[in-house]
Motif scaffolding. Structure first.
Motif, short mmCIF file in Angstrom:
data_model
loop_
_atom_site.label_atom_id
_atom_site.label_comp_id
_atom_site.label_asym_id
_atom_site.label_seq_id
_atom_site.Cartn_x
_atom_site.Cartn_y
_atom_site.Cartn_z
N GLU A 185 0.87 -1.17 0.00
CA GLU A 185 0.00 0.00 0.00
C GLU A 185 0.91 1.23 0.00
N ASN A 186 0.51 2.27 -0.70
CA ASN A 186 1.32 3.49 -0.76
C ASN A 186 1.14 4.28 0.54
N GLY A 187 2.01 3.98 1.51
CA GLY A 187 1.86 4.56 2.84
C GLY A 187 2.07 6.06 2.90
N ILE A 188 2.91 6.59 2.04
CA ILE A 188 3.16 8.04 2.04
C ILE A 188 1.90 8.79 1.65
N ALA A 189 1.25 8.35 0.58
CA ALA A 189 0.01 9.00 0.15
C ALA A 189 -1.11 8.77 1.16
N PRO A 214 -8.39 1.59 -2.99
CA PRO A 214 -7.82 0.43 -3.69
C PRO A 214 -6.79 0.81 -4.73
N GLU A 215 -6.90 2.02 -5.28
CA GLU A 215 -5.92 2.45 -6.28
C GLU A 215 -4.51 2.51 -5.70
N LEU A 216 -4.41 2.84 -4.40
CA LEU A 216 -3.09 2.94 -3.78
C LEU A 216 -2.53 1.56 -3.44
N GLU A 217 -3.38 0.57 -3.31
CA GLU A 217 -2.90 -0.80 -3.21
C GLU A 217 -2.45 -1.30 -4.59
N GLY A 218 -3.22 -0.96 -5.61
CA GLY A 218 -2.83 -1.35 -6.96
C GLY A 218 -1.51 -0.72 -7.37
N GLU A 219 -1.33 0.55 -7.06
CA GLU A 219 -0.08 1.25 -7.43
C GLU A 219 1.11 0.62 -6.74
N ALA A 220 0.98 0.37 -5.44
CA ALA A 220 2.11 -0.20 -4.69
C ALA A 220 2.42 -1.62 -5.16
N THR A 221 1.40 -2.38 -5.47
CA THR A 221 1.62 -3.74 -5.97
C THR A 221 2.37 -3.70 -7.29
N SER A 222 1.98 -2.81 -8.18
CA SER A 222 2.68 -2.66 -9.47
C SER A 222 4.13 -2.24 -9.27
N ARG A 223 4.36 -1.36 -8.31
CA ARG A 223 5.72 -0.89 -8.05
C ARG A 223 6.58 -2.02 -7.46
N ALA A 224 6.01 -2.79 -6.56
CA ALA A 224 6.75 -3.92 -6.00
C ALA A 224 7.10 -4.94 -7.08
N ILE A 225 6.16 -5.17 -7.98
CA ILE A 225 6.40 -6.11 -9.08
C ILE A 225 7.52 -5.61 -9.97
N ALA A 226 7.53 -4.29 -10.24
CA ALA A 226 8.59 -3.72 -11.08
C ALA A 226 9.96 -3.87 -10.41
N LEU A 227 10.03 -3.63 -9.11
CA LEU A 227 11.30 -3.78 -8.40
C LEU A 227 11.75 -5.25 -8.40
N ALA A 228 10.80 -6.16 -8.25
CA ALA A 228 11.14 -7.58 -8.29
C ALA A 228 11.65 -7.98 -9.68
N LYS A 229 11.07 -7.41 -10.70
CA LYS A 229 11.52 -7.74 -12.06
C LYS A 229 12.93 -7.24 -12.30
N VAL A 230 13.22 -6.04 -11.83
CA VAL A 230 14.56 -5.47 -12.00
C VAL A 230 15.61 -6.31 -11.28
N THR A 231 15.27 -6.80 -10.10
CA THR A 231 16.24 -7.53 -9.28
C THR A 231 16.25 -9.03 -9.53
N GLY A 232 15.19 -9.54 -10.17
CA GLY A 232 15.08 -10.99 -10.36
C GLY A 232 14.63 -11.72 -9.11
N SER A 233 14.09 -11.00 -8.15
CA SER A 233 13.66 -11.60 -6.89
C SER A 233 12.25 -12.15 -7.00
N PRO A 234 11.99 -13.29 -6.34
CA PRO A 234 10.60 -13.73 -6.20
C PRO A 234 9.84 -12.73 -5.31
N LEU A 235 8.55 -12.63 -5.52
CA LEU A 235 7.72 -11.70 -4.76
C LEU A 235 6.41 -12.37 -4.38
N TYR A 236 6.04 -12.19 -3.12
CA TYR A 236 4.77 -12.73 -2.61
C TYR A 236 4.00 -11.56 -2.01
N ILE A 237 2.86 -11.22 -2.60
CA ILE A 237 2.03 -10.13 -2.10
C ILE A 237 1.12 -10.68 -1.01
#
Length: 461
Positions: A185-189, A214-237
């Motif tokens: 979740e986008n805690g700052i916003a 819900p949009e701020l959960e969607g945004e944070a989930t997308s951002r976490a997925i992008a970071l996982a893709k960059v690093t090659g890390s598995p991600l569990y939401i």
């Protein structure tokens, strides 16, 4: 001691078959043709009932400090309640606070749980302070059988991690083969929206949901997925609640990325309307992410059918209404975040079978087999098969019951599902070959549960 469970239908994630189950000591010894002549020290009659693997609840918070108080269930009371509901394994969270060591946190949680649990247990690690020391300690945690690390995009000043910190932890997860779990979740916003609501005098519990859209959960989930893709890390939401977040997970999985997600029963059955109950009743339903409008529920059930949602856990984090939830009277931001549920997960998911939302096999898969595989416990847990731990539940699909705080066993003074009539009920529960619940009541003992050192995620490709 040998136990013969006879006359039932054995249900695994791979199918259902009429069979008798022989338990010898702590393990399942054999599956036998119905009526095969065999003597045992004890016979359990499972006629017209399902015989399923014990539930694996991969997300609980026993004795967790939060907001100046602590979750109401101890490891003893919480695991007894789990047993009553057919859950024979929990995975709880050791909590690193800012400025402390991961290994010190793990030691603290071992001290809380050891000798207290009625069923077997493992740990995830909450990482709230990313630095060179904690990154190195992640390696030691993996060696100690704790190979999943939860991080937060919410709760600034408490658990919140920056994108840079998340990236560094994901790089270490990639290096060690471990998995990052994300509260997305986008805690700052959200903190800005909360401050604005309070400044306008909007203090009721429903504002908890309105300020965490819900949009701020969607945004944070997308951002976490992008970071996982960059690093090659598995991600569990963890505890996914919103259709927007589910869409992001589904898109990532369609491209073959190692992204997994769980949801929780509260998001399948409860809604923003519960947060808006009159008076202060809505405080009972404050959790994060918050309950969503009802239209999200059908999307989550669809996600369970398509396997874009792989697991259903409870996020069991109970706070009593009296003296705990009441801390937020006049300020919804001070209501402790969390709801009870560890006792009712298996039953509530069975309602999905009753209503045609999921198949019988999928019920077992999302409540037991997949979490066992996801968190390195299979084939010891999550399956009725020779050699597996004899964590076995005899389940009566025709029995009916009404959920109520008057009859539940969780150490909390309300039920989130008060008065809900359901079909299906746990009949008998075995934990490592020992009957701990049957028609005569609870027969387990404090300290029976053992710590589980876990292997790596079996779904990684």
């Amino acid at each position: 001691m040998s136990i013969l469970i006879k006359g039932g239908t054995v249900v695994n994630a791979t199918g259902a078959v009429r069979a008798d189950v022989l338990v010898d000591g702590e393990r399942i010894a054999a599956l036998l043709a119905p009526g095969f002549p065999l003597e045992a020290d004890r016979v359990v009659d499972a006629t017209d009932k399902y015989v399923i693997p014990g539930g694996v609840d991969a997300h609980t918070h026993m004795e967790m400090p939060f907001g100046g108080t602590s979750s109401a269930d101890t490891f003893e009371t919480g695991t007894v309640a789990a047993a009553w509901g057919g859950t024979t394994t929990i995975i709880d969270f050791a909590v690193q606070t800012k400025g402390t060591s991961l290994l010190a946190a793990l030691d603290t949680w071992h001290q809380k749980a050891e000798g207290s649990c009625a069923v077997d247990y493992g740990f995830h690690m909450i990482v709230s302070d990313v630095n060179e020391t904690s990154l190195k300690e992640m390696e030691s945690c993996v060696a100690a059988g704790v190979n999943t690390f939860k991080m937060f995009m919410a709760y600034p000043g408490v658990f919140y991690a920056t994108d840079g910190e998340i990236l560094r932890a994901m790089q270490k997860a990639r290096e060690t083969g471990s998995t990052i779990m994300m509260h997305a979740e986008n805690g700052i916003a959200i903190d800005q929206l909360v401050a604005q609501a309070l400044a306008r005098g909007r203090t009721d519990p429903v504002e908890h949901g309105l300020t965490r859209p819900p949009e701020l959960e969607g945004e944070a989930t997308s951002r976490a997925i992008a970071l996982a893709k960059v690093t090659g890390s598995p991600l569990y939401i963890v505890h996914l609640s919103a259709a927007q977040a589910l869409d992001a997970v589904a898109e990532a999985r369609d491209t073959g990325q190692n992204v997994f997600a769980e949801t929780c029963p509260q998001y399948l059955y409860l809604s923003l309307e519960d947060l808006a109950r009159p008076g202060f009743e809505g405080a009972k339903y404050v959790a994060s992410p918050p309950l969503r409008p009802k239209e999200h529920q059908s999307e989550l059930w669809r996600g369970l059918r398509t396997n874009d949602l792989s697991v259903v856990s409870t996020d069991h984090c109970p706070f009593c209404f009296k003296d705990q939830k009441e801390l937020g009277r006049g300020d919804f931001a001070k209501i402790p975040n969390g709801m009870p549920g560890v006792e009712h997960r298996v039953d509530l998911l069975h309602q999905g079978v009753v209503k045609g939302e999921i198949s019988l096999e999928r019920w077992v898969e999302i409540s037991s087999t997949t979490p066992a595989r996801m968190f390195g416990l299979h084939p010891r847990k999550g399956v009725i098969a020779p050699g597996a731990d004899a964590d076995v539940v005899v389940y009566d699909p025709r029995a009916t019951q009404v959920i109520s705080a008057a009859t539940h066993h969780m150490n909390v003074d309300y039920s989130a599902y008060e008065g809900m009539e359901i079909t299906g009920k746990v009949d008998t529960v075995l934990s490592r070959g020992r009957v701990i619940v049957d028609g005569s009541g609870y027969r387990g003992s404090t300290g029976h549960g053992r710590f589980l050192s876990r292997e790596l995620n079996q779904y990684l490709v």
